[in-house]
Design a protein around this motif. Structure first.
Motif, PDB file in Angstrom:
ATOM      1  N   LEU A 104       0.807  -1.217   0.000  1.00  0.00           N
ATOM      2  CA  LEU A 104       0.000   0.000   0.000  1.00  0.00           C
ATOM      3  C   LEU A 104       0.842   1.270   0.000  1.00  0.00           C
ATOM      4  CD1 LEU A 104      -2.667  -1.188   2.585  1.00  0.00           C
ATOM      5  CD2 LEU A 104      -3.073  -0.755   0.152  1.00  0.00           C
ATOM      6  N   ASN A 105       2.140   1.119  -0.015  1.00  0.00           N
ATOM      7  CA  ASN A 105       3.018   2.287  -0.103  1.00  0.00           C
ATOM      8  C   ASN A 105       2.766   3.026  -1.419  1.00  0.00           C
ATOM      9  OD1 ASN A 105       5.603   3.779  -0.838  1.00  0.00           O
ATOM     10  ND2 ASN A 105       6.023   3.170   1.270  1.00  0.00           N
ATOM     11  N   ASP A 106       2.666   4.336  -1.349  1.00  0.00           N
ATOM     12  CA  ASP A 106       2.305   5.124  -2.539  1.00  0.00           C
ATOM     13  C   ASP A 106       3.230   4.889  -3.720  1.00  0.00           C
ATOM     14  OD1 ASP A 106       0.077   6.281  -1.466  1.00  0.00           O
ATOM     15  OD2 ASP A 106       1.127   8.042  -0.698  1.00  0.00           O
ATOM     16  N   SER A 107       4.518   4.692  -3.438  1.00  0.00           N
ATOM     17  CA  SER A 107       5.494   4.570  -4.524  1.00  0.00           C
ATOM     18  C   SER A 107       5.928   3.134  -4.801  1.00  0.00           C
ATOM     19  CB  SER A 107       6.737   5.423  -4.206  1.00  0.00           C
ATOM     20  OG  SER A 107       7.296   5.028  -2.960  1.00  0.00           O
ATOM     21  N   ASN A 108       5.285   2.148  -4.158  1.00  0.00           N
ATOM     22  CA  ASN A 108       5.653   0.754  -4.389  1.00  0.00           C
ATOM     23  C   ASN A 108       5.261   0.310  -5.798  1.00  0.00           C
ATOM     24  OD1 ASN A 108       6.478  -1.963  -3.496  1.00  0.00           O
ATOM     25  ND2 ASN A 108       4.313  -2.443  -3.714  1.00  0.00           N
TER      26      ASN A 108
END
Length: 227
Positions: A104-108
Protein backbone atom coordinates in the motif's frame (compact mmCIF):
# COMPACT_ATOMS: atom_id res chain seq x y z
CA UNK A 1 -10.65 -7.67 17.29
CA UNK A 2 -14.37 -7.30 16.51
CA UNK A 3 -13.78 -3.73 15.37
CA UNK A 4 -11.00 -4.85 13.02
CA UNK A 5 -13.20 -7.58 11.53
CA UNK A 6 -16.12 -5.18 11.05
CA UNK A 7 -13.91 -2.53 9.40
CA UNK A 8 -12.42 -5.12 7.07
CA UNK A 9 -15.91 -6.35 6.18
CA UNK A 10 -16.99 -2.82 5.20
CA UNK A 11 -13.87 -2.34 3.08
CA UNK A 12 -14.52 -5.65 1.36
CA UNK A 13 -18.09 -4.58 0.57
CA UNK A 14 -16.81 -1.34 -0.96
CA UNK A 15 -14.29 -3.32 -2.97
CA UNK A 16 -17.03 -5.59 -4.35
CA UNK A 17 -18.81 -2.50 -5.67
CA UNK A 18 -15.54 -1.31 -7.17
CA UNK A 19 -14.85 -4.74 -8.69
CA UNK A 20 -18.18 -4.64 -10.50
CA UNK A 21 -16.93 -1.48 -12.23
CA UNK A 22 -13.49 -2.76 -13.21
CA UNK A 23 -14.11 -2.03 -16.89
CA UNK A 24 -14.98 1.59 -15.98
CA UNK A 25 -11.77 1.77 -13.95
CA UNK A 26 -9.51 0.55 -16.77
CA UNK A 27 -11.21 2.81 -19.32
CA UNK A 28 -10.68 5.77 -16.97
CA UNK A 29 -7.00 4.84 -16.78
CA UNK A 30 -6.87 4.63 -20.56
CA UNK A 31 -8.24 8.15 -20.99
CA UNK A 32 -6.15 9.75 -18.25
CA UNK A 33 -2.94 8.04 -19.43
CA UNK A 34 -3.61 9.32 -22.92
CA UNK A 35 -4.20 12.80 -21.56
CA UNK A 36 -0.91 12.56 -19.63
CA UNK A 37 1.00 11.31 -22.69
CA UNK A 38 1.93 8.28 -20.60
CA UNK A 39 0.88 5.37 -22.80
CA UNK A 40 4.12 3.34 -22.68
CA UNK A 41 4.58 2.69 -18.96
CA UNK A 42 2.25 0.37 -17.01
CA UNK A 43 0.18 1.76 -14.15
CA UNK A 44 2.56 0.70 -11.40
CA UNK A 45 1.93 2.82 -8.29
CA UNK A 46 -0.91 4.30 -6.25
CA UNK A 47 0.59 7.77 -6.58
CA UNK A 48 0.45 7.35 -10.36
CA UNK A 49 -3.32 6.83 -10.18
CA UNK A 50 -3.57 9.82 -7.82
CA UNK A 51 -1.65 11.96 -10.30
CA UNK A 52 -3.93 10.91 -13.18
CA UNK A 53 -7.01 11.82 -11.11
CA UNK A 54 -5.69 15.17 -9.91
CA UNK A 55 -4.10 16.49 -13.11
CA UNK A 56 -5.38 14.58 -16.15
CA UNK A 57 -8.97 13.61 -15.39
CA UNK A 58 -11.79 15.79 -16.76
CA UNK A 59 -14.61 13.26 -16.78
CA UNK A 60 -16.75 13.02 -13.63
CA UNK A 61 -17.28 9.27 -14.04
CA UNK A 62 -13.53 8.70 -14.46
CA UNK A 63 -12.77 10.92 -11.46
CA UNK A 64 -15.31 9.06 -9.33
CA UNK A 65 -13.95 5.57 -10.09
CA UNK A 66 -10.30 6.61 -9.67
CA UNK A 67 -11.18 8.27 -6.38
CA UNK A 68 -12.96 5.07 -5.28
CA UNK A 69 -9.77 3.08 -5.87
CA UNK A 70 -7.65 5.56 -3.91
CA UNK A 71 -10.19 5.70 -1.05
CA UNK A 72 -10.18 1.90 -0.63
CA UNK A 73 -6.36 1.92 -0.60
CA UNK A 74 -6.39 4.66 2.07
CA UNK A 75 -8.94 2.73 4.15
CA UNK A 76 -6.76 -0.38 4.01
CA UNK A 77 -3.71 1.66 4.99
CA UNK A 78 -5.56 3.17 7.96
CA UNK A 79 -6.71 -0.28 9.06
CA UNK A 80 -3.14 -1.60 8.97
CA UNK A 81 -2.00 1.33 11.08
CA UNK A 82 -4.80 0.81 13.61
CA UNK A 83 -4.14 -2.94 13.83
CA UNK A 84 -0.45 -2.32 14.41
CA UNK A 85 -1.18 0.10 17.26
CA UNK A 86 -3.95 -1.85 19.01
CA UNK A 87 -2.78 -5.44 18.51
CA UNK A 88 0.98 -5.83 18.99
CA UNK A 89 1.56 -9.24 17.50
CA UNK A 90 4.34 -11.76 17.11
CA UNK A 91 6.80 -12.30 14.27
CA UNK A 92 4.24 -14.00 12.01
CA UNK A 93 1.41 -11.45 12.35
CA UNK A 94 3.83 -8.53 12.08
CA UNK A 95 5.28 -9.99 8.88
CA UNK A 96 1.77 -10.13 7.38
CA UNK A 97 1.18 -6.48 8.27
CA UNK A 98 4.53 -5.50 6.77
CA UNK A 99 3.49 -7.09 3.47
CA UNK A 100 0.29 -5.04 3.48
CA UNK A 101 2.10 -1.80 4.34
CA UNK A 102 4.64 -2.40 1.58
CA UNK A 103 1.96 -3.10 -1.03
CA UNK A 104 0.00 0.00 0.00
CA UNK A 105 3.02 2.29 -0.10
CA UNK A 106 2.30 5.12 -2.54
CA UNK A 107 5.49 4.57 -4.52
CA UNK A 108 5.65 0.75 -4.39
CA UNK A 109 5.92 -0.85 -7.84
CA UNK A 110 2.82 -2.99 -8.39
CA UNK A 111 3.49 -3.96 -12.00
CA UNK A 112 4.72 -7.48 -11.17
CA UNK A 113 2.00 -8.61 -8.72
CA UNK A 114 -0.96 -10.69 -9.87
CA UNK A 115 -4.04 -11.77 -7.92
CA UNK A 116 -4.57 -15.51 -8.27
CA UNK A 117 -7.51 -17.85 -7.86
CA UNK A 118 -10.19 -17.42 -6.57
CA UNK A 119 -9.82 -13.81 -7.76
CA UNK A 120 -10.64 -13.30 -11.41
CA UNK A 121 -9.71 -9.64 -11.75
CA UNK A 122 -6.79 -10.35 -14.09
CA UNK A 123 -8.92 -12.69 -16.21
CA UNK A 124 -11.35 -9.83 -16.88
CA UNK A 125 -8.60 -7.92 -18.66
CA UNK A 126 -7.44 -8.52 -22.18
CA UNK A 127 -4.12 -10.32 -22.54
CA UNK A 128 -2.32 -7.14 -23.54
CA UNK A 129 -3.77 -5.14 -20.64
CA UNK A 130 -3.05 -7.88 -18.10
CA UNK A 131 0.51 -8.39 -19.24
CA UNK A 132 1.63 -4.80 -19.67
CA UNK A 133 -0.61 -2.18 -18.10
CA UNK A 134 -3.27 -3.01 -15.48
CA UNK A 135 -2.61 -6.49 -14.09
CA UNK A 136 -0.79 -5.13 -11.04
CA UNK A 137 -3.06 -2.22 -10.16
CA UNK A 138 -6.25 -4.32 -10.29
CA UNK A 139 -4.55 -7.04 -8.20
CA UNK A 140 -3.51 -4.75 -5.35
CA UNK A 141 -6.72 -4.51 -3.31
CA UNK A 142 -7.73 -8.21 -3.38
CA UNK A 143 -4.20 -9.28 -2.40
CA UNK A 144 -4.11 -6.86 0.56
CA UNK A 145 -7.59 -7.95 1.70
CA UNK A 146 -6.45 -11.60 1.57
CA UNK A 147 -3.40 -10.76 3.71
CA UNK A 148 -5.56 -8.97 6.29
CA UNK A 149 -7.95 -11.93 6.43
CA UNK A 150 -4.94 -14.14 7.02
CA UNK A 151 -3.87 -11.82 9.85
CA UNK A 152 -7.35 -12.01 11.46
CA UNK A 153 -7.44 -15.83 11.22
CA UNK A 154 -3.95 -16.21 12.68
CA UNK A 155 -4.56 -13.72 15.50
CA UNK A 156 -7.89 -15.32 16.49
CA UNK A 157 -6.29 -18.76 16.57
CA UNK A 158 -3.44 -17.42 18.71
CA UNK A 159 -5.84 -15.72 21.15
CA UNK A 160 -7.86 -18.94 21.44
CA UNK A 161 -4.68 -20.92 22.07
CA UNK A 162 -3.66 -18.48 24.83
CA UNK A 163 -7.08 -18.65 26.52
CA UNK A 164 -7.40 -22.47 26.39
CA UNK A 165 -4.47 -23.26 28.75
CA UNK A 166 -5.86 -20.78 31.28
CA UNK A 167 -9.22 -22.51 31.22
CA UNK A 168 -7.49 -25.86 31.63
CA UNK A 169 -5.59 -24.57 34.65
CA UNK A 170 -8.80 -23.22 36.18
CA UNK A 171 -10.53 -26.56 35.65
CA UNK A 172 -7.56 -28.37 37.10
CA UNK A 173 -7.45 -26.19 40.20
CA UNK A 174 -11.20 -26.29 40.84
CA UNK A 175 -11.45 -30.03 41.69
CA UNK A 176 -8.38 -29.71 43.90
CA UNK A 177 -10.02 -26.94 45.87
CA UNK A 178 -13.27 -28.88 46.07
CA UNK A 179 -11.38 -31.96 47.19
CA UNK A 180 -9.58 -29.98 49.88
CA UNK A 181 -12.88 -28.56 51.06
CA UNK A 182 -14.44 -32.02 51.09
CA UNK A 183 -11.53 -33.42 53.06
CA UNK A 184 -11.80 -30.57 55.52
CA UNK A 185 -15.53 -31.04 55.91
CA UNK A 186 -15.10 -34.79 56.21
CA UNK A 187 -12.54 -34.32 58.95
CA UNK A 188 -14.87 -32.25 61.11
CA UNK A 189 -17.49 -34.96 61.67
CA UNK A 190 -14.72 -37.31 62.79
CA UNK A 191 -13.88 -35.01 65.66
CA UNK A 192 -17.52 -34.72 66.58
CA UNK A 193 -17.96 -38.48 66.44
CA UNK A 194 -14.92 -38.97 68.61
CA UNK A 195 -16.31 -36.60 71.23
CA UNK A 196 -19.66 -38.34 71.03
CA UNK A 197 -18.06 -41.73 71.57
CA UNK A 198 -16.12 -40.38 74.55
CA UNK A 199 -19.35 -39.00 76.06
CA UNK A 200 -21.10 -42.31 75.49
CA UNK A 201 -18.27 -44.16 77.21
CA UNK A 202 -18.52 -41.81 80.21
CA UNK A 203 -22.28 -42.38 80.47
CA UNK A 204 -21.74 -46.10 80.20
CA UNK A 205 -19.11 -46.10 82.96
CA UNK A 206 -21.43 -44.03 85.09
CA UNK A 207 -24.21 -46.50 84.47
CA UNK A 208 -21.97 -49.40 85.45
CA UNK A 209 -20.82 -47.65 88.58
CA UNK A 210 -24.37 -46.99 89.67
CA UNK A 211 -25.53 -50.52 88.96
CA UNK A 212 -22.54 -52.12 90.62
CA UNK A 213 -23.28 -50.53 94.01
CA UNK A 214 -24.28 -53.21 96.65
CA UNK A 215 -28.01 -53.45 97.04
CA UNK A 216 -29.46 -53.05 100.55
CA UNK A 217 -30.52 -56.45 102.00
CA UNK A 218 -33.80 -56.61 104.01
CA UNK A 219 -33.38 -57.43 107.77
CA UNK A 220 -33.11 -61.11 108.63
CA UNK A 221 -36.25 -62.82 109.92
CA UNK A 222 -36.64 -66.35 111.10
CA UNK A 223 -38.48 -68.73 108.82
CA UNK A 224 -42.18 -68.92 109.23
CA UNK A 225 -45.16 -66.78 108.48
CA UNK A 226 -44.88 -63.20 109.19
CA UNK A 227 -47.61 -60.59 109.16
Amino acid sequence: MNEVVETLRKIEQNYKLFQQQQFTFTRALDRTREEARDLIKPVATIVQVQCYKDHHCFNLTDKRILNMFITICNDLRDLCRKVEMVHPGDQVSNAILEKCKLLLNDSNDLSAIRAKYPHGVVNYLSFHEAKHFYGGVVSLIPIVIDHLKEWVTYTKRKMLHEVSPRCAICKKEAPTSQKASAVHLAARPCVCNKDTVQLQEKDFQKFLAENQRPKKQPPWRPPGKHP
